[in-house]
Design an enzyme around this catalytic site. Structure first.
Site, PDB file in Angstrom:
ATOM      1  N   HIS A 293      -2.060   2.519 -17.232  1.00 45.28           N
ATOM      2  CA  HIS A 293      -2.439   2.620 -15.815  1.00 45.28           C
ATOM      3  C   HIS A 293      -1.659   3.659 -15.023  1.00 45.28           C
ATOM      4  CE1 HIS A 293      -5.332  -0.672 -15.266  1.00 45.28           C
ATOM      5  NE2 HIS A 293      -4.674  -1.282 -16.232  1.00 45.28           N
ATOM      6  N   LYS A 484      -4.349   1.850   1.108  1.00 40.82           N
ATOM      7  CA  LYS A 484      -3.833   1.757  -0.268  1.00 40.82           C
ATOM      8  C   LYS A 484      -2.332   1.551  -0.162  1.00 40.82           C
ATOM      9  CE  LYS A 484      -5.767   5.771  -0.928  1.00 40.82           C
ATOM     10  NZ  LYS A 484      -6.525   5.769  -2.170  1.00 40.82           N
ATOM     11  N   ARG A 485      -1.688   1.188  -1.267  1.00 40.14           N
ATOM     12  CA  ARG A 485      -0.247   1.000  -1.205  1.00 40.14           C
ATOM     13  C   ARG A 485       0.414   2.290  -0.709  1.00 40.14           C
ATOM     14  NH1 ARG A 485      -0.387  -0.991  -7.239  1.00 40.14           N
ATOM     15  NH2 ARG A 485      -1.492   0.974  -7.173  1.00 40.14           N
ATOM     16  N   LYS A 490       0.466   9.120  -3.114  1.00 44.20           N
ATOM     17  CA  LYS A 490      -0.830   8.897  -2.447  1.00 44.20           C
ATOM     18  C   LYS A 490      -0.945   9.729  -1.159  1.00 44.20           C
ATOM     19  CE  LYS A 490      -1.375   4.279  -4.468  1.00 44.20           C
ATOM     20  NZ  LYS A 490      -2.649   4.370  -5.185  1.00 44.20           N
ATOM     21  N   THR A 592      -9.734   2.422  -7.388  1.00 45.11           N
ATOM     22  CA  THR A 592     -11.016   1.706  -7.268  1.00 45.11           C
ATOM     23  C   THR A 592     -11.439   1.641  -5.805  1.00 45.11           C
ATOM     24  OG1 THR A 592      -9.829  -0.404  -7.237  1.00 45.11           O
ATOM     25  CG2 THR A 592     -10.742   0.297  -9.344  1.00 45.11           C
ATOM     26  N   LYS A 596     -15.240   1.692  -3.913  1.00 46.19           N
ATOM     27  CA  LYS A 596     -15.690   0.683  -2.945  1.00 46.19           C
ATOM     28  C   LYS A 596     -16.208   1.359  -1.677  1.00 46.19           C
ATOM     29  CE  LYS A 596     -12.316  -2.487  -4.889  1.00 46.19           C
ATOM     30  NZ  LYS A 596     -10.919  -2.946  -4.813  1.00 46.19           N
TER      31      LYS A 596
END
Length: 757
Positions: A293, A484-485, A490, A592, A596
């Site tokens: 992952h 998101k985290r 990110k 993911t 969505k």
């Protein structure tokens, strides 16, 4: 019904079982999802109405419980599958924002009990720790261990309208009753009772650290606890099966956290069942498969050998033997290549000897997969290149997916209905049918319906924000969302730089017809991750300035969404116009959330990273807002050397934004508050925020321009929804089943227990 259906599915139909091992299943509510899958929504609505209750209020009372897209798909595809994990007493923390800072509160999700779970004390299993190893004439014995009991709790996982119910089994740690009382005075007894807590701490709390490995003993205990209990359960069920030797078992290791399944299964086969090593190893390899992952080096698990020696002495011996045989094989393939042998060893030499758990997973599995095509390629070409060269047939790709039941039918019923009116309801089980929507891209009525649903969802979310966050927003503004985290890779900081740039532009030209935006950022920072917590403080500080500037008005608002979790995702995702997927190319395994948003009619602004690459393929790159460096550009920049200061000096708007952060414009009472963040961006930024800044800003200008043309915007939305078929977890799980587990998925509906024969 659950027990009857489970038994029927497993005993009448299947000879193969798959076990999905994960240290965390993401949280979410279960009631509505179950009603959707069992086709009971209307009946339950009517029943609660007649009782004078409101179904929506009832759903809001429910705590976030455990759900997972993959388990939903396994049940919906008729696979005999079990999810195994830990029943944490406290889940991922609740996030409170106090004076702009993240504060963690315990998530006591079980305080009122959990109506969906059923304790199964009859299947309680002992798990051993510590002790020592004896080599005797009768074989190897692990003795003088400390025992913790694993008590299973089962949660039903219903398939979509097929009368199949699978099981998620979560283990809770319990101290054994016969704890040693060396003396019977009151103090000794009380202390002994209190010591029970030490055993039960194993299932107390979920480790929240995101993409960062923390080598804590309690975490290793958790990892072994779930693996040891699960494997005993698997072997018990295998031995009890009427199929005997015709039953096949597949074990999927979700990340390296359950990697100890490999040495533990070897221990059970060799030490307990007396199977010869070669035969046992063949069984282990053919049974286990590993999903990777992450490619971030700091996230890969490396456990100190000393910790293993103390906690799991027999497993350390087994790992050493696995490694000896593995390196023997490599030596024969590459004689004299000591560098390669060192790189491929399961044991990393150094000041502290460590076990590389990813290497253990690869060596002990018959299949290794990444979770998006670009990610799987990176694994083969860089992180695990040596292993790929030796066993190329092991390496596969399985692009992630999401369940359309929860992430469309349940959270966005209006859109699901509008789609069904055009193409029928079968797409819910066969998401590829969304391609049929391309016939309606120029259908004015359909364009109007899709836009109307989006506006209704926005109004609903605006009302939710006002009720729960006491924030008023303009529902006709563009909802620009990054949830998101919080993590440097990110790149929430890139989003911050765009907000500041937009703010400065509005201030400079207040009379220009700006496209109004409400920029929402949400996510939790791992409690020990200082930089991530500073990023949250920066976002809230920017919001304080921007939201209170009368010149800007409601043309730009910045909101930090407190305590982002599945329940909030189900509200914000259907309302979003723009989805921010802006990680540095080559860092996000898949994502993911991106899928969505796409399924719910948001357009994506993103880099060519993770699943974004395949989303652009499916919907057409012209229907996404793609910007920034590609993986090869990032690699080239790494070779050349990334110099953030040169971008700062060359790009005036970037310099202005960075100077405002550094100079205290957004933190007037503490001018130096963000100096560490700025120093990181200027001198230590592994994720190259400045390198993508100009292209990102240009791309955002295109977004603003298109938003002013609602019809063209909605046509692009329809192209995106029509391209979502690939991103169903049904497709992902079908690929796992056929290509890794050797199982054939089925859409067949079995008879319900109460159906007339």
């Amino acid at each position: 019904l659950w027990w009857k259906w489970s038994k029927k599915a497993f005993c009448s139909v299947f000879l193969q079982r798959v076990y999905y091992l994960s240290l965390e299943f993401y949280m979410g509510r279960t009631l509505q999802n179950t009603m959707v899958n069992l086709a009971l929504e209307n009946a339950c609505d009517e029943a609660t109405y007649q009782l004078g209750l409101d179904m929506e209020e009832l759903q809001d009372i429910e705590e976030d419980l455990l759900i997972a897209c993959f388990l939903d798909s396994m049940a919906s595809l008729g696979l005999a599958a079990y999810g195994y994990g830990i029943r944490y007493e406290f889940g991922i923390f609740n996030q409170k924002i106090v004076s702009g800072w993240q504060v963690e509160e315990a998530d006591d999700w079980l305080r009122y009990g959990n109506p969906w779970e059923k304790a199964r004390p009859e299947y309680m299993r002992p798990v051993h720790f510590y002790g020592r190893v004896e080599h005797t004439a009768d074989g190897v014995k692990w003795v003088d261990t400390q025992v913790v009991l694993a008590l299973p709790y089962d949660t039903p996982v219903p398939g979509y309208r097929n009368n199949i119910v699978n099981t998620m089994r979560l283990w809770s740690a319990k101290a054994p009753c016969d704890f040693n009382l060396k003396d019977f005075n009151v103090g000794g007894y009380i202390q002994a009772v209190l010591d029970r807590n030490l055993a039960e701490n194993i299932s107390r709390v979920l480790y929240p650290n995101d993409n960062f490995f923390e080598g804590k003993e309690l975490r290793l205990k958790q990892e072994y606890f779930v693996v040891a209990a699960t494997l005993q359960d698997i072997i018990r069920r295998f031995k009890a099966s009427k199929f005997g030797s015709t039953e096949f078992v597949a074990i999927q290791l979700n990340d390296t956290h359950p990697a100890l399944a490999i040495p533990e299964l070897m221990r059970l086969l060799v030490d307990i069942e007396k199977v010869p090593w070669e035969k046992a190893w063949d069984i282990v390899i053919r049974t286990c498969a590993y999903t990777n992952h992450t490619v971030l080096p700091e996230a890969l698990e490396r456990w100190p050998v000393d910790l293993f020696q103390n906690l799991l002495p027999r497993h350390l011996e087994i790992i050493y033997e696995i490694n000896r045989r593995h390196l023997e094989r490599i030596s024969k393939l590459y004689p004299g290549d000591t560098d390669r042998i060192s790189r491929m060893s399961l044991i990393e030499e150094g000041d502290v000897k460590k076990i590389n758990m990813a290497h253990l997973c690869i060596v002990g599995s018959h299949a290794v997969n990444g979770v998006a095509r670009i990610h799987s390629d990176i694994i083969k070409n860089t992180v695990f290149k040596d292993f790929y060269e030796v066993d190329p047939e092991k390496f596969q790709n399985k692009t992630n997916g999401i369940t359309p039941r929860r992430w469309l039918v349940m959270c966005n019923p209006g859109l699901a209905e509008v789609i069904a009116e055009k193409i029928g309801e079968d797409y819910i089980r066969d998401l590829d049918q969304l391609k049929k929507l391309l016939e309606f891209v120029n259908d004015d009525a359909f364009i109007r319906d899709v836009a109307k649903i989006k506006q209704e969802n926005k109004m609903k979310f605006a009302a939710h924000l006002e009720a729960h966050y006491k924030v008023k927003i303009n529902p006709s503004s563009m909802f620009d969302v990054q949830v998101k985290r919080i993590h440097e890779y990110k790149r929430q900081l890139l989003n911050c730089l765009h907000i500041i740039t937009l703010y400065n532009r509005i201030k400079n030209e207040p009379n220009k017809p700006w496209t109004p935006r409400t920029i929402m950022i949400g996510g939790k920072a791992a409690p020990g991750y200082h930089t991530a917590k500073m990023i949250i403080k920066l976002i809230t500080s920017i919001g304080d300035i921007v939201n209170n500037d009368p010149v800007v008005g409601d043309r730009l608002k910045v909101i930090f969404l407190e305590n982002y979790r599945v329940t909030l995702a189900e509200k914000i995702i259907p309302a979003a116009d723009l989805s921010e997927q802006i990680s540095t190319a080559g860092t996000e395994a898949s994502g993911t959330g991106n899928m969505k948003f796409m399924l719910n009619g948001a357009l994506t602004i993103g880099t060519m990273d993770g699943a974004n690459v395949e989303m652009a393929e499916e919907a057409g790159e012209e229907n996404l807002f793609i910007f920034g460096m590609r993986v090869h550009d990032v690699e080239a920049l790494d070779k050349k050397g990334y110099d953030a200061v040169s971008y700062y000096n060359r790009v005036p708007e970037l310099k202005q934004a960075v100077d405002q952060i550094a100079g205290g414009f957004f933190s007037p009472s503490q001018p130096g508050l963000f100096k560490d963040l700025v120093n990181m961006l200027m001198h230590h930024d592994r994720f190259k925020v400045f390198a993508d800044y100009e292209d990102y800003i240009r791309c955002q200008e295109r977004v603003s321009a298109l938003y002013k043309n609602p019809k063209e915007w909605t046509k692009m939305v329809i192209h995106n929804i029509a391209g979502c078929g690939k991103f169903s977890s049904d497709r992902t799980i079908s690929e796992y089943a056929r290509e890794i587990w050797g199982m054939e998925p089925s859409l067949e509906k079995i008879a319900a227990p109460d159906d007339p024969r």
